[in-house]
Design a protein around this motif. Structure first.
Motif, mmCIF file in Angstrom:
data_model
loop_
_atom_site.group_PDB
_atom_site.id
_atom_site.type_symbol
_atom_site.label_atom_id
_atom_site.label_comp_id
_atom_site.label_asym_id
_atom_site.label_seq_id
_atom_site.Cartn_x
_atom_site.Cartn_y
_atom_site.Cartn_z
ATOM 1 N N PRO A 37 -7.545 9.242 -14.970
ATOM 2 C CA PRO A 37 -7.379 7.930 -14.327
ATOM 3 C C PRO A 37 -5.923 7.525 -14.157
ATOM 4 C CG PRO A 37 -9.114 7.840 -15.972
ATOM 5 C CD PRO A 37 -8.456 9.171 -16.135
ATOM 6 N N GLY A 38 -5.103 7.850 -15.152
ATOM 7 C CA GLY A 38 -3.691 7.496 -15.052
ATOM 8 C C GLY A 38 -3.002 8.229 -13.917
ATOM 9 N N GLY A 39 -3.287 9.513 -13.785
ATOM 10 C CA GLY A 39 -2.714 10.281 -12.694
ATOM 11 C C GLY A 39 -3.184 9.787 -11.345
ATOM 12 N N ARG A 40 -4.464 9.442 -11.258
ATOM 13 C CA ARG A 40 -5.027 8.938 -10.006
ATOM 14 C C ARG A 40 -4.381 7.599 -9.624
ATOM 15 N NH1 ARG A 40 -9.709 9.869 -11.571
ATOM 16 N NH2 ARG A 40 -10.334 7.789 -12.232
ATOM 17 N N GLU A 41 -4.225 6.729 -10.591
ATOM 18 C CA GLU A 41 -3.592 5.440 -10.322
ATOM 19 C C GLU A 41 -2.149 5.614 -9.864
ATOM 20 O OE1 GLU A 41 -4.039 3.165 -13.853
ATOM 21 O OE2 GLU A 41 -6.233 3.085 -13.721
ATOM 22 N N GLU A 42 -1.455 6.565 -10.474
ATOM 23 C CA GLU A 42 -0.073 6.823 -10.078
ATOM 24 C C GLU A 42 -0.009 7.351 -8.650
ATOM 25 O OE1 GLU A 42 4.083 7.204 -10.155
ATOM 26 O OE2 GLU A 42 2.639 5.953 -11.218
ATOM 27 N N ALA A 43 -0.946 8.228 -8.284
ATOM 28 C CA ALA A 43 -0.987 8.739 -6.919
ATOM 29 C C ALA A 43 -1.210 7.615 -5.916
ATOM 30 C CB ALA A 43 -2.091 9.786 -6.793
ATOM 31 N N VAL A 44 -2.126 6.724 -6.239
ATOM 32 C CA VAL A 44 -2.398 5.593 -5.343
ATOM 33 C C VAL A 44 -1.157 4.717 -5.204
ATOM 34 C CG1 VAL A 44 -3.735 3.469 -5.081
ATOM 35 C CG2 VAL A 44 -4.886 5.597 -5.716
ATOM 36 N N ARG A 45 -0.469 4.482 -6.308
ATOM 37 C CA ARG A 45 0.743 3.657 -6.266
ATOM 38 C C ARG A 45 1.810 4.292 -5.378
ATOM 39 N NH1 ARG A 45 5.634 2.339 -9.457
ATOM 40 N NH2 ARG A 45 5.515 4.379 -10.487
ATOM 41 N N GLN A 46 2.025 5.586 -5.556
ATOM 42 C CA GLN A 46 3.031 6.278 -4.759
ATOM 43 C C GLN A 46 2.658 6.285 -3.273
ATOM 44 O OE1 GLN A 46 5.911 7.511 -5.954
ATOM 45 N NE2 GLN A 46 5.456 7.139 -8.105
ATOM 46 N N PRO A 87 3.303 14.767 -7.816
ATOM 47 C CA PRO A 87 2.783 15.479 -8.996
ATOM 48 C C PRO A 87 1.333 15.145 -9.304
ATOM 49 C CG PRO A 87 4.262 13.714 -9.665
ATOM 50 C CD PRO A 87 4.366 13.803 -8.176
ATOM 51 N N HIS A 88 0.879 13.961 -8.898
ATOM 52 C CA HIS A 88 -0.517 13.542 -9.094
ATOM 53 C C HIS A 88 -1.121 13.227 -7.731
ATOM 54 C CE1 HIS A 88 0.061 13.327 -13.419
ATOM 55 N NE2 HIS A 88 1.170 12.646 -13.205
ATOM 56 N N LEU A 89 -2.436 13.489 -7.617
ATOM 57 C CA LEU A 89 -3.129 13.285 -6.346
ATOM 58 C C LEU A 89 -4.323 12.361 -6.523
ATOM 59 C CD1 LEU A 89 -2.958 16.971 -5.062
ATOM 60 C CD2 LEU A 89 -1.567 15.041 -4.307
ATOM 61 N N VAL A 90 -4.875 11.896 -5.389
ATOM 62 C CA VAL A 90 -5.916 10.872 -5.436
ATOM 63 C C VAL A 90 -7.207 11.364 -6.061
ATOM 64 C CG1 VAL A 90 -5.047 9.439 -3.576
ATOM 65 C CG2 VAL A 90 -6.468 11.412 -3.032
ATOM 66 N N LEU A 123 2.977 4.498 2.465
ATOM 67 C CA LEU A 123 2.316 3.881 3.616
ATOM 68 C C LEU A 123 3.085 2.662 4.108
ATOM 69 C CD1 LEU A 123 -1.366 4.153 2.360
ATOM 70 C CD2 LEU A 123 -0.464 5.274 4.421
ATOM 71 N N GLU A 124 3.581 1.866 3.193
ATOM 72 C CA GLU A 124 4.358 0.677 3.565
ATOM 73 C C GLU A 124 5.620 1.067 4.319
ATOM 74 O OE1 GLU A 124 5.156 -1.628 0.086
ATOM 75 O OE2 GLU A 124 3.039 -1.748 -0.467
ATOM 76 N N VAL A 125 6.333 2.082 3.798
ATOM 77 C CA VAL A 125 7.602 2.469 4.413
ATOM 78 C C VAL A 125 7.390 3.064 5.798
ATOM 79 C CG1 VAL A 125 9.635 3.942 4.200
ATOM 80 C CG2 VAL A 125 8.716 2.799 2.173
ATOM 81 N N THR A 132 -9.166 2.041 -1.774
ATOM 82 C CA THR A 132 -7.938 1.269 -1.975
ATOM 83 C C THR A 132 -6.869 1.667 -0.961
ATOM 84 O OG1 THR A 132 -8.384 1.051 -4.341
ATOM 85 C CG2 THR A 132 -6.103 0.733 -3.620
ATOM 86 N N LEU A 133 -6.688 2.975 -0.779
ATOM 87 C CA LEU A 133 -5.661 3.450 0.150
ATOM 88 C C LEU A 133 -5.991 3.100 1.595
ATOM 89 C CD1 LEU A 133 -4.907 6.939 -1.417
ATOM 90 C CD2 LEU A 133 -3.306 5.036 -1.210
ATOM 91 N N GLY A 134 -7.269 3.208 1.956
ATOM 92 C CA GLY A 134 -7.665 2.865 3.315
ATOM 93 C C GLY A 134 -7.388 1.409 3.637
ATOM 94 N N GLU A 135 -7.681 0.525 2.701
ATOM 95 C CA GLU A 135 -7.418 -0.901 2.908
ATOM 96 C C GLU A 135 -5.921 -1.159 3.034
ATOM 97 O OE1 GLU A 135 -9.259 -2.886 -0.324
ATOM 98 O OE2 GLU A 135 -11.313 -2.479 0.347
ATOM 99 N N HIS A 136 -5.141 -0.484 2.190
ATOM 100 C CA HIS A 136 -3.691 -0.671 2.218
ATOM 101 C C HIS A 136 -3.111 -0.140 3.535
ATOM 102 C CE1 HIS A 136 -0.098 -1.736 -0.075
ATOM 103 N NE2 HIS A 136 0.507 -0.695 0.489
ATOM 104 N N ALA A 137 -3.584 1.032 3.967
ATOM 105 C CA ALA A 137 -3.119 1.597 5.226
ATOM 106 C C ALA A 137 -3.442 0.660 6.392
ATOM 107 C CB ALA A 137 -3.754 2.964 5.451
ATOM 108 N N ALA A 138 -4.646 0.105 6.398
ATOM 109 C CA ALA A 138 -5.054 -0.790 7.485
ATOM 110 C C ALA A 138 -4.159 -2.023 7.542
ATOM 111 C CB ALA A 138 -6.517 -1.194 7.307
#
Length: 252
Positions: A73-82, A65-68, A87-89, A124-130
């Motif tokens: 800011p709240g929607g963006r943070e939620e997108a990053v969290r999701q 429902p929210h994208l990067v 990415l982990e899974v 943030t996402l790039g670092e997490h993906a790496a």
């Protein structure tokens, strides 16, 4: 190149049943759907069983429902969290990564505001993906669906890290790219995944896309990833999907 099909298009109660149908229909893999509310992480046990049973699941297509690029800011943070969770899974499953659009269409905002926020989120996402050995792949959408990233070149400009890459989509490219083949060739170093659908958003072969040219270009640039079918099916999946895989394979 290998063929994949979005899991939502497949008949069957389990991933094992859906994958079995997909293989019989001429596909090699299943593209997973990553919904919000951490539902994808809630499927861990199901996905691990499927992996053990030989189901090939290289990519997750985020459906959030929210994208990067969300201006809130709240929607963006939620997108990053999701997305971090997804990415982990997919990393645990040994997959390639997660595809995601960048934003939704909305009224114009001050120039540069959303892009600055997007760049921070992608860092943030790039670092997490790496850290998890996977990719976050940006999927450009047409101007009616995304107000920030509509072309492959715009997505490439955001690939500031090796773990941030591009996912092309032939339906959206038909609307936005002046020359789809040239755009694919120019995006080649960053192109990690392809999603396919016709000019009318139905299955390949029902519209006017030049599949010979586009798939020939992908072959010429050495693209070795998946072509993931994600579109509206015109007809029953049992009949449409085998015909579609046969149609696409004519050009591979």
């Amino acid at each position: 190149m290998r063929l994949a099909v979005q899991e939502r298009l497949l008949p069957g109660r389990t991933l094992q049943e859906r994958f079995g149908f997909a293989v019989e229909a001429g596909f090699d893999a299943v593209e997973l759907r990553g919904e919000g509310d951490l539902r994808f992480a809630g499927r861990r046990a199901e996905l691990r069983r499927a992996l053990a049973d030989g189901v090939v699941m290289p990519v997750v297509a985020a459906d959030l429902p929210h994208l990067v690029g969300d201006p809130d800011p709240g929607g963006r943070e939620e997108a990053v969290r999701q997305l971090c969770s997804q990415l982990e899974v997919i990393g645990e499953l040994g997959g390639l990564g997660v595809t995601t659009p960048v934003s939704r269409s909305r009224p114009p905002r001050p120039p540069g505001h959303d892009r600055e926020a997007l760049a921070r989120a992608l860092g943030t996402l790039g670092e997490h993906a790496a850290r998890h050995g996977v990719l976050i792949m940006l999927e450009p959408l047409n101007r009616y669906e995304d107000h920030l990233v509509n072309t492959l070149a715009q997505a490439v400009d955001l690939c500031s890290m090796d773990s941030v890459r591009v996912a092309g989509n032939t339906f959206h490219m038909n609307i936005e790219e002046d020359d789809p083949c040239r755009s694919l060739a120019e995006a080649a170093p960053c192109l990690a995944h392809m999603r396919i659908g016709e000019s009318n958003h139905h299955q390949p072969g029902t519209g006017h896309l030049d599949w010979a040219a586009q798939l020939g270009t992908l072959s010429a640039i050495g693209y070795e990833g998946h072509l993931a079918l994600d579109c509206d099916l015109r007809g029953d999946p049992e009949a449409v999907l085998p015909r579609t895989s046969a149609f696409v394979r004519k050009f591979l």
